[in-house]
Scaffold this motif. Structure first.
Motif, PDB file in Angstrom:
ATOM      1  N   ASP A  62      14.798  -8.712   2.118  1.00  0.00           N
ATOM      2  CA  ASP A  62      15.900  -9.600   2.479  1.00  0.00           C
ATOM      3  C   ASP A  62      15.717 -10.154   3.892  1.00  0.00           C
ATOM      4  N   ARG A  63      15.290  -9.307   4.801  1.00  0.00           N
ATOM      5  CA  ARG A  63      15.050  -9.787   6.168  1.00  0.00           C
ATOM      6  C   ARG A  63      13.985 -10.868   6.173  1.00  0.00           C
ATOM      7  N   ILE A  64      12.943 -10.648   5.388  1.00  0.00           N
ATOM      8  CA  ILE A  64      11.890 -11.655   5.314  1.00  0.00           C
ATOM      9  C   ILE A  64      12.445 -12.953   4.732  1.00  0.00           C
ATOM     10  N   ASN A  65      13.290 -12.818   3.723  1.00  0.00           N
ATOM     11  CA  ASN A  65      13.891 -14.019   3.148  1.00  0.00           C
ATOM     12  C   ASN A  65      14.700 -14.787   4.182  1.00  0.00           C
ATOM     13  N   ARG A  66      15.448 -14.051   4.975  1.00  0.00           N
ATOM     14  CA  ARG A  66      16.236 -14.719   6.012  1.00  0.00           C
ATOM     15  C   ARG A  66      15.330 -15.408   7.014  1.00  0.00           C
ATOM     16  N   ARG A  67      14.259 -14.733   7.387  1.00  0.00           N
ATOM     17  CA  ARG A  67      13.325 -15.344   8.331  1.00  0.00           C
ATOM     18  C   ARG A  67      12.730 -16.614   7.751  1.00  0.00           C
TER      19      ARG A  67
ATOM     20  N   ILE B 254       5.352 -19.393   7.617  1.00  0.00           N
ATOM     21  CA  ILE B 254       6.118 -19.413   6.370  1.00  0.00           C
ATOM     22  C   ILE B 254       5.240 -18.983   5.198  1.00  0.00           C
ATOM     23  N   THR B 255       4.044 -19.536   5.112  1.00  0.00           N
ATOM     24  CA  THR B 255       3.199 -19.154   3.979  1.00  0.00           C
ATOM     25  C   THR B 255       2.830 -17.677   4.050  1.00  0.00           C
ATOM     26  N   ASP B 256       2.586 -17.182   5.262  1.00  0.00           N
ATOM     27  CA  ASP B 256       2.303 -15.755   5.399  1.00  0.00           C
ATOM     28  C   ASP B 256       3.492 -14.923   4.920  1.00  0.00           C
ATOM     29  N   LEU B 257       4.672 -15.340   5.328  1.00  0.00           N
ATOM     30  CA  LEU B 257       5.856 -14.571   4.953  1.00  0.00           C
ATOM     31  C   LEU B 257       6.091 -14.627   3.450  1.00  0.00           C
ATOM     32  N   VAL B 258       5.860 -15.769   2.861  1.00  0.00           N
ATOM     33  CA  VAL B 258       6.030 -15.882   1.413  1.00  0.00           C
ATOM     34  C   VAL B 258       5.063 -14.946   0.702  1.00  0.00           C
ATOM     35  N   SER B 259       3.838 -14.904   1.198  1.00  0.00           N
ATOM     36  CA  SER B 259       2.854 -14.011   0.610  1.00  0.00           C
ATOM     37  C   SER B 259       3.291 -12.547   0.748  1.00  0.00           C
ATOM     38  N   THR B 260       3.758 -12.199   1.920  1.00  0.00           N
ATOM     39  CA  THR B 260       4.196 -10.823   2.141  1.00  0.00           C
ATOM     40  C   THR B 260       5.393 -10.492   1.260  1.00  0.00           C
ATOM     41  N   ARG B 261       6.283 -11.448   1.150  1.00  0.00           N
ATOM     42  CA  ARG B 261       7.444 -11.216   0.280  1.00  0.00           C
ATOM     43  C   ARG B 261       7.005 -10.964  -1.157  1.00  0.00           C
ATOM     44  N   GLY B 262       6.031 -11.732  -1.614  1.00  0.00           N
ATOM     45  CA  GLY B 262       5.518 -11.521  -2.962  1.00  0.00           C
ATOM     46  C   GLY B 262       4.954 -10.123  -3.130  1.00  0.00           C
ATOM     47  N   ARG B 263       4.237  -9.696  -2.123  1.00  0.00           N
ATOM     48  CA  ARG B 263       3.658  -8.362  -2.190  1.00  0.00           C
ATOM     49  C   ARG B 263       4.743  -7.301  -2.243  1.00  0.00           C
ATOM     50  N   LEU B 264       5.738  -7.448  -1.378  1.00  0.00           N
ATOM     51  CA  LEU B 264       6.839  -6.490  -1.369  1.00  0.00           C
ATOM     52  C   LEU B 264       7.559  -6.488  -2.706  1.00  0.00           C
TER      53      LEU B 264
ATOM     54  N   GLY C 251       7.021  -8.783  10.902  1.00  0.00           N
ATOM     55  CA  GLY C 251       8.069  -8.321  11.809  1.00  0.00           C
ATOM     56  C   GLY C 251       8.467  -6.874  11.634  1.00  0.00           C
ATOM     57  N   LEU C 252       7.733  -6.122  10.822  1.00  0.00           N
ATOM     58  CA  LEU C 252       8.056  -4.701  10.668  1.00  0.00           C
ATOM     59  C   LEU C 252       7.499  -3.906  11.846  1.00  0.00           C
ATOM     60  N   SER C 253       8.171  -2.836  12.194  1.00  0.00           N
ATOM     61  CA  SER C 253       7.694  -1.953  13.248  1.00  0.00           C
ATOM     62  C   SER C 253       6.785  -0.880  12.651  1.00  0.00           C
ATOM     63  N   SER C 254       6.068  -0.205  13.530  1.00  0.00           N
ATOM     64  CA  SER C 254       5.212   0.890  13.090  1.00  0.00           C
ATOM     65  C   SER C 254       6.005   1.883  12.262  1.00  0.00           C
ATOM     66  N   LYS C 255       7.178   2.187  12.730  1.00  0.00           N
ATOM     67  CA  LYS C 255       7.998   3.190  12.058  1.00  0.00           C
ATOM     68  C   LYS C 255       8.360   2.741  10.641  1.00  0.00           C
ATOM     69  N   SER C 256       8.764   1.493  10.509  1.00  0.00           N
ATOM     70  CA  SER C 256       9.101   0.984   9.181  1.00  0.00           C
ATOM     71  C   SER C 256       7.891   1.005   8.271  1.00  0.00           C
ATOM     72  N   ILE C 257       6.770   0.564   8.809  1.00  0.00           N
ATOM     73  CA  ILE C 257       5.555   0.545   7.994  1.00  0.00           C
ATOM     74  C   ILE C 257       5.219   1.963   7.542  1.00  0.00           C
ATOM     75  N   LEU C 258       5.339   2.895   8.480  1.00  0.00           N
ATOM     76  CA  LEU C 258       5.043   4.286   8.149  1.00  0.00           C
ATOM     77  C   LEU C 258       5.933   4.785   7.020  1.00  0.00           C
ATOM     78  N   GLU C 259       7.198   4.443   7.085  1.00  0.00           N
ATOM     79  CA  GLU C 259       8.128   4.910   6.057  1.00  0.00           C
ATOM     80  C   GLU C 259       7.832   4.299   4.699  1.00  0.00           C
ATOM     81  N   LEU C 260       7.446   3.021   4.725  1.00  0.00           N
ATOM     82  CA  LEU C 260       7.253   2.334   3.454  1.00  0.00           C
ATOM     83  C   LEU C 260       5.862   2.541   2.879  1.00  0.00           C
ATOM     84  N   MET C 261       4.955   3.035   3.695  1.00  0.00           N
ATOM     85  CA  MET C 261       3.564   3.121   3.289  1.00  0.00           C
ATOM     86  C   MET C 261       3.346   3.920   2.001  1.00  0.00           C
TER      87      MET C 261
END
Lengths: 123, 123
Positions: free
Chosen positions: A87-92, B93-103, A56-66
């Motif tokens: 945190d957003r991912i956790n909420r999702r 959900i599994t994709d998001l969990v994986s991404t969260r782990g990476r983050l 769910g990240l946008s191009s802009k967010s990805i660019l900033e975090l890259m």
DNA sequence: CTGAAACCTGACGTTGACGTCACAGGCAGA
DNA sequence: TCTGCCTGTGACGTCAACGTCAGGTTTCAG
């Protein structure tokens, strides 16, 4: 490698790769004739981009975090952004788990009412 | 209740409520002058719609699954659809969990390299 | 050398879930 | 009756992540 191979190896379209470059998520070298040339690491990078898009990240967010993700560079603001995205991912995730639970109860309820011949408790 | 109250009580916009009706997800009664009138249960229903949208379902999918969810009516095809959506949610959900782990690993790595003064292992 | 396949840039099209605006009718308090 | 907010119906705008097409160039296998 050239763009077509990168596309097949990552499963994303050529158009998408050019779009990523437009968003400055990729910066391939160019041959004298102008064709893009990617290093091997681009495969992983594209997959990372896809993963972040899927989260769910946008191009802009990805660019900033890259820079932080690939090279470990970090400022306090970047760390805050990373934590915010986590945190957003956790909420999702919790939302999705809740929705899944609801769907599952609907499924078991409907299955039951189907098995036993249609008396269905009113929600 | 009228559309404005439903909007404030659910937190969605008036425009969105009219859109849901256009998609046949809501079917409010009309006063003689044409104003929409919703029963109290509409609040829950709108929140359900929002939840399903947030889970990545389209208007069309929600419309198809709605009778099953609200009244327990089920055909084998509907049960298949429900199971398919549940599976899609599981994958997300599994994709998001994986991404969260990476983050999280990125965060801890960057935090560490920040604390210890910038030597950062090259990914 | 040559023809097909891959590549280039540029530009317009698509999709879903609304936002926004224009303009008109409806409703409650003073 | 007047005023001000709520509501109605169009209808066009938005935004992101691409898809698609046109028209031209590059590369490579034979």
């Amino acid at each position: 490698m050239r763009i077509g191979e990168l596309a097949t190896r990552t499963g994303v379209s050529v158009r998408a790769l050019r779009y990523y470059e437009e968003q400055r998520l990729l910066a391939p070298e160019r041959s004298p004739s102008g064709q893009r040339h990617y290093p091997d690491g681009a495969v992983d990078r594209v997959e990372l981009i896809q993963q972040l898009y899927a989260a769910g990240l946008s191009s802009k967010s990805i660019l900033e975090l890259m820079p932080c993700v690939v090279s470990g560079e970090a400022t306090p603001e970047l760390l805050d952004r990373l934590a915010a995205e986590r945190d957003r991912i956790n909420r999702r995730i919790t939302d999705l788990v809740s929705t899944r639970g609801r769907l599952e109860s609907v499924i078991s309820n409907a299955t039951e009412s189907w098995r036993t011949g249609r008396p269905c408790r009113p929600h």
